[in-house]
Scaffold this motif. Sequence first.
Motif, PDB file in Angstrom:
ATOM      1  N   ASP A   1       0.833  -1.192   0.000  1.00 56.66           N
ATOM      2  CA  ASP A   1       0.000   0.000   0.000  1.00 56.66           C
ATOM      3  C   ASP A   1       0.875   1.251   0.000  1.00 56.66           C
ATOM      4  N   PHE A   2       0.230   2.405  -0.094  1.00 51.41           N
ATOM      5  CA  PHE A   2       0.936   3.675  -0.172  1.00 51.41           C
ATOM      6  C   PHE A   2       1.734   3.948   1.102  1.00 51.41           C
ATOM      7  N   LYS A   3       1.187   3.604   2.249  1.00 51.05           N
ATOM      8  CA  LYS A   3       1.866   3.850   3.522  1.00 51.05           C
ATOM      9  C   LYS A   3       3.192   3.086   3.577  1.00 51.05           C
ATOM     10  N   GLU A   4       3.179   1.844   3.175  1.00 49.67           N
ATOM     11  CA  GLU A   4       4.397   1.035   3.159  1.00 49.67           C
ATOM     12  C   GLU A   4       5.434   1.627   2.206  1.00 49.67           C
TER      13      GLU A   4
ATOM     14  N   SER B   1       5.643   4.790   1.250  1.00 44.78           N
ATOM     15  CA  SER B   1       6.094   6.070   1.809  1.00 44.78           C
ATOM     16  C   SER B   1       7.130   5.855   2.904  1.00 44.78           C
ATOM     17  N   ASN B   2       6.903   4.859   3.760  1.00 44.70           N
ATOM     18  CA  ASN B   2       7.870   4.560   4.813  1.00 44.70           C
ATOM     19  C   ASN B   2       9.211   4.131   4.226  1.00 44.70           C
TER      20      ASN B   2
END
Length: 66
Positions: free
Chosen positions: A44-47, A49-50
């Motif tokens: 996902d986007f969060k992963e 971004s991290n």
Amino acid sequence: MLKNFLTNLRKQKCIGSQKALKQVGAGWTASGDASIKKEFAFNDFKEASNFMMRYSEFCQKTGATP
């Protein structure tokens, strides 16, 4: 391993993609005669971004260019 490779690579002349592949490990492929690449896939986007945040911090600390 990648950190040491990038640090040493900046100190050396171009070693060629095939020799570089032997030094960085699994998951990397040759992209032309003088470059290598690795593709990353995220759930996902969060992963993603991290990952980018950690990568940019690594580049700042080591002086590497993303």
